[in-house]
Motif scaffolding. Structure first.
Motif, short mmCIF file in Angstrom:
data_model
loop_
_atom_site.label_atom_id
_atom_site.label_comp_id
_atom_site.label_asym_id
_atom_site.label_seq_id
_atom_site.Cartn_x
_atom_site.Cartn_y
_atom_site.Cartn_z
N UNK A 79 0.67 -1.36 0.12
CA UNK A 79 -0.06 -0.01 0.02
C UNK A 79 0.83 1.35 -0.04
N UNK A 80 1.95 1.14 0.69
CA UNK A 80 2.72 2.46 0.71
C UNK A 80 3.41 2.83 -0.62
N UNK A 81 3.62 1.69 -1.34
CA UNK A 81 4.25 2.09 -2.98
C UNK A 81 2.82 2.66 -3.76
N UNK A 82 1.76 2.06 -3.59
CA UNK A 82 0.70 2.45 -4.12
C UNK A 82 0.49 4.16 -3.98
N UNK A 83 0.49 4.52 -2.70
CA UNK A 83 0.15 5.54 -2.34
C UNK A 83 1.51 6.59 -2.40
N UNK A 84 2.45 6.35 -2.66
CA UNK A 84 3.59 6.87 -3.02
C UNK A 84 3.64 7.27 -4.46
N UNK A 85 3.28 6.18 -5.26
CA UNK A 85 2.86 6.43 -6.74
C UNK A 85 1.76 7.62 -7.10
N UNK A 86 0.86 7.64 -6.31
CA UNK A 86 -0.34 8.77 -6.39
C UNK A 86 0.58 10.15 -6.44
N UNK A 87 1.40 10.26 -5.35
CA UNK A 87 1.83 11.45 -5.06
C UNK A 87 3.04 11.93 -5.86
N UNK A 88 3.61 10.89 -6.47
CA UNK A 88 5.12 11.10 -7.36
C UNK A 88 4.55 11.61 -8.87
N UNK A 89 4.54 12.93 -9.09
CA UNK A 89 4.13 13.52 -10.42
C UNK A 89 5.22 13.42 -11.02
N UNK A 90 6.56 13.22 -10.85
CA UNK A 90 7.97 13.21 -11.74
C UNK A 90 7.66 12.08 -12.64
N UNK A 91 7.87 12.60 -13.92
CA UNK A 91 8.20 11.49 -14.94
C UNK A 91 9.21 12.16 -15.75
N UNK A 92 9.63 11.24 -16.75
CA UNK A 92 10.95 11.46 -17.65
C UNK A 92 10.24 12.34 -18.65
N UNK A 93 10.75 13.60 -18.58
CA UNK A 93 10.38 14.69 -19.56
C UNK A 93 11.17 14.34 -20.95
N UNK A 94 10.31 14.37 -22.00
CA UNK A 94 10.97 14.06 -23.43
C UNK A 94 11.56 15.44 -24.19
N UNK A 95 12.78 15.26 -24.65
CA UNK A 95 13.00 16.56 -25.24
C UNK A 95 12.27 16.21 -26.64
N UNK A 96 11.42 17.30 -26.75
CA UNK A 96 10.80 17.57 -28.04
C UNK A 96 10.58 19.00 -28.43
N UNK A 97 10.30 19.38 -29.55
CA UNK A 97 10.11 20.86 -30.17
C UNK A 97 8.93 20.87 -30.96
N UNK A 98 8.02 19.95 -30.73
CA UNK A 98 6.83 20.16 -32.07
C UNK A 98 6.07 21.13 -31.58
N UNK A 99 5.85 21.50 -30.17
CA UNK A 99 4.91 22.70 -29.98
C UNK A 99 5.48 23.91 -30.31
N UNK A 100 6.81 24.01 -30.36
CA UNK A 100 7.58 25.50 -30.78
C UNK A 100 7.41 25.50 -32.18
N UNK A 101 7.88 24.44 -32.88
CA UNK A 101 7.61 24.44 -34.48
C UNK A 101 6.10 24.82 -34.98
N UNK A 102 5.18 24.34 -34.09
CA UNK A 102 3.79 24.61 -34.71
C UNK A 102 3.56 26.11 -34.37
N UNK A 103 4.04 26.66 -33.31
CA UNK A 103 3.86 28.05 -33.14
C UNK A 103 4.71 29.07 -34.03
N UNK A 104 5.72 28.59 -34.51
CA UNK A 104 6.67 29.21 -35.50
C UNK A 104 5.86 29.26 -36.71
N UNK A 105 5.48 28.24 -37.36
CA UNK A 105 4.50 28.29 -38.53
C UNK A 105 3.32 29.06 -38.43
#
Length: 736
Positions: free
Chosen positions: A710-736
């Motif tokens: 149960x401790x692991x389960x509750x920990x996962x709910x609170x752990x918002x950290x996720x591996x951020x991906x290096x992407x730039x599609x949003x920026x390229x969309x805005x540039x166009x």
């Protein structure tokens, strides 16, 4: 292991597609029947074989070959055997004997340097002498190459690929820059090329090595979902891989840019390095998205009037946000519909379909996987296809520069007025590029997905970036509808996503938590659930109950769980075919998963009498099926997938399959199962996060059981950290 040297006396059987060969080998201790995979072999070849003797219940004692080396014929008897073996067309035993008796040890030199002298022998014309010389020369190049490459520890299979690509230039390639192999030969990565380079004697500080290492790091990054790496991250990872300090890394990056392998860009003071292919994919996707985002003028009053008619006719009741989503899809060329489970995405899609159909528009539905497409079909009553099938896959669209991977493309676009794509969180950048390339401006595109689920297995973060760009209409559904609200799976999934505590009192009808602290105890509970409890509870077979775990390794990782679950859920029995292939046992009845896209594998749907009624190509990462047959003579494993598609895998291709009694949460995307079991004990903090837990919970349709801490389960709910991906599609969309 036994080592045997001898001549290929007679090839009994050969499968030219997978190289499986049965032949008689004449050695010093007599004749031996050998079985194994040989990419290049002729009768008369002198081989040194390593393998083990096995007893076949029909064919008796055989030498099962694990590796072999081709050797040059050494004595007169060897030369005569080789020439008379049938390897040289038109040269039989008698003529071979005459040639060797006349020229003795000088035979090969004469054939290579003075072939006209063969005409001195009765039965050989000048024309035939030239033909013999040409064949010997061709075979000699191959034999010489095989022997040369084997010195560097290169397997025979790989040696054949290298020779076919480079021919006699391979010596120059290996001595100057063996890292070229990683660019040109499928199956050779940087590490293999680096091993060869070390044996050849290439310096650890070689420019070739550093450039190849940098590019390898970028390729690995795309496999982890990134589109680019910041220069500092690229440098750090390259130093780890190469094991050396790198001075002036910009020089090597620029060299790769000049070779058109990479693109270097500066943004907000950060230097980014992209594999060139992915940089241009992102630009292309951004441009095409913007082109599709056009307004479709229609008076608001007219839209409301027509929509009301559809709602009344179909007895549909939409809430405010659902209504808005339908209106936006009518008014705009591109919209995004997102929301969690139970928020009415299906009802909204159905209303869109009914409206567009009433306007006489042609509609196409698709999803990234077969299972997701099947769910879409069941939910809407309209045929949905996989995106690959929609685009009519042909060849391998993942190869760089391959614009003909799909039959549907810019030159042959999809014929539709409206295209609706579900499970968009799973769509990676290359697939999005292929899809958009086949859509004409003026076609409405509706992208549906849950942005809070795990991102695609492939590179990119397409759905998230499209929303982040704030360039397109996005409607987010948040209201949980009454029927869905009766499910604790749905309610708790939303709580997890919001970071709220979940009550674990097991008073639910569909959400259970069994507290256990020991891995082996957890596995025993899982087996009891699958074998005794859950099939009746959810009215499903054992194969429909899916174990999902966060990790591949460890006590509760996919690899260990699958070995144990196979043993108990599909045990070995007399009469049940099984085969050990590369250290893994495959057994008829096994649940398996395809772990990479294969666009060449052919499938067919057969009647109970074995007559093919449908055929096609392609099996994709995440497809799950059941092993239906193992043919030890043809060395094939047959797997049946959804819609009764059957595929025969040569033993060598089973490396693309793995057991699927347990799968990772990442591999579960786009699928839904009657019952899901999640084992949970302590694991990597970056992986054990809210995002992963939410995705896992939303895969269960009727029943979810979590077994563990149960401790692991509750920990996962609170752990918002996720591996951020290096992407730039949003920026390229805005540039166009």
């Amino acid at each position: 292991m036994e080592i045997v040297t001898g001549y290929v006396e007679h090839i009994v059987f050969r499968n030219n597609e997978n190289g499986y060969t049965v032949f008689n080998l004449e050695g010093t201790d007599g004749e031996v029947t050998c079985v194994g995979t040989f990419n290049f072999i002729n009768e008369g070849e002198l081989l040194e074989i390593e393998g083990e003797f096995v007893t076949h219940n029909v064919y008796g004692t055989q030498l099962k070959v694990s590796s072999y080396k081709v050797k040059e014929p050494e004595d007169l008897m060897s030369i005569e055997r080789y020439l008379g073996s049938g390897a040289i067309k038109g040269l039989g035993v008698a003529l071979a004997g005459r040639i060797v008796r006349k020229f003795k040890e000088d035979t090969f030199r004469i054939i290579e340097e003075e072939p006209e002298r063969l005409a001195e022998i009765k039965g050989i014309s000048e024309r035939k002498a030239r033909e013999i010389a040409i064949q010997v020369e061709e075979k000699k190049d191959m034999r010489k190459a095989m022997i040369y490459l084997q010195k560097y520890g290169i397997s025979t299979t790989l040696a054949v690929k290298i020779f076919k690509f480079y021919g006699t230039k391979l010596y120059q390639v290996l001595e100057e820059n063996p890292y070229q192999l990683a660019d040109n030969i499928e199956g050779v990565g940087f590490k293999t090329a680096d091993e060869i380079a070390t044996r050849v004697g290439i310096s650890a500080n070689s420019d070739f090595r550093i450039r190849s290492g940098l590019y390898y790091v970028l390729q690995q990054a795309t496999a982890e979902g990134h589109i680019y790496l910041p220069k500092e991250v690229l440098t750090r990872k390259a130093i780890q891989i190469l094991g050396i300090e790198i001075d002036s890394i910009e020089k090597y990056i620029m060299d790769l840019c000049i070779e058109h392998k990479t693109v270097m860009k500066e943004k907000n003071g950060e230097i980014r390095v992209y594999p060139a292919h992915y940089y241009y994919l992102e630009l292309n996707v951004a441009r095409m998205l913007n082109e599709l985002a056009i307004d479709c003028p229609m008076p608001e009053s007219m839209i409301e009037k027509r929509l009301k008619k559809v709602e009344e006719r179909e007895n549909l009741v939409l809430d405010t946000m659902q209504h808005q989503a339908v209106i936006e899809s009518i008014k705009h060329g591109l919209i995004v519909l997102t929301g969690g489970p139970g928020t009415g995405k299906t009802t909204t899609i159905n209303t869109m379909i009914q409206f567009f159909e009433s306007e006489g528009m042609q509609i196409l539905l698709a999803a990234p996987t077969g299972r997701a497409a099947k769910r879409m079909t069941e939910a809407t009553g309209y045929e949905a296809q996989t995106i690959h099938r929609l685009l009519e896959v042909s060849g391998n669209p993942e190869e760089e520069g391959n614009i003909n991977g799909f039959m549907r493309n810019r030159e042959n676009p999809l014929e539709a007025d409206v295209i609706i794509i579900d499970e968009m969180s799973m769509v990676d950048l290359p697939l999005m590029n292929a899809l958009l390339s086949a859509i004409v401006v003026g076609t409405r595109l509706v992208l549906v997905g849950d942005v809070n689920q795990l991102p695609s297995v492939g590179a990119g973060s397409v759905l998230k970036d499209i929303i982040l760009s704030e360039r397109f209409r996005v409607v987010t559904l948040t209201k949980i509808f009454r029927q869905a609200g009766e499910s604790d799976i749905v309610v708790n999934a939303h709580k997890i996503n919001a970071g709220q505590p979940v009550v674990l009192d097991n008073k639910s009808r569909d959400f259970f938590f069994l507290k256990r602290q020991d891995a082996d105890t957890i596995i025993r509970v899982i087996l009891t659930l699958i074998q005794k409890k859950l099939p009746k509870y959810v009215n499903a077979s054992q194969n429909d109950i899916q174990v999902m775990t966060p990790t591949r390794k460890g006590l509760l990782g996919v690899e260990r769980l699958n070995i144990i679950l196979q043993k108990y859920l599909n045990p070995s029995e007399p009469g049940k075919a099984e085969e050990e292939i590369n250290g893994r046992i495959f057994r008829v009845g096994d649940k398996v998963m395809q772990i990479k896209n294969n666009y060449q594998l052919e499938w067919e749907v057969r009647t109970k009498y074995g007559i093919a009624v449908d055929k096609g190509q392609g099996v994709f990462n995440g497809d799950m099926g059941i092993v239906t047959e193992i043919n030890t003579f043809n060395r094939t494993v047959e797997v049946e997938y959804d819609e009764h598609r059957r595929i025969n895998y040569p033993f060598e291709l089973t490396e693309e399959l793995e057991l699927a009694y347990a799968i990772t949460v990442h591999k579960s995307q786009g699928s839904e199962y009657p019952a899901v079991i999640i084992p949970l004990l302590q694991g990597p903090k970056l992986l054990y996060n809210r995002n992963l837990l939410y995705t896992a919970v939303t895969r269960a349709k009727k029943c979810l059981t979590i077994v563990g801490s149960e401790d692991v389960f509750q920990y996962m709910i609170q752990n918002k950290s996720e591996q951020n991906r290096y992407t730039s599609l949003a920026e390229h969309i805005q540039e166009f």
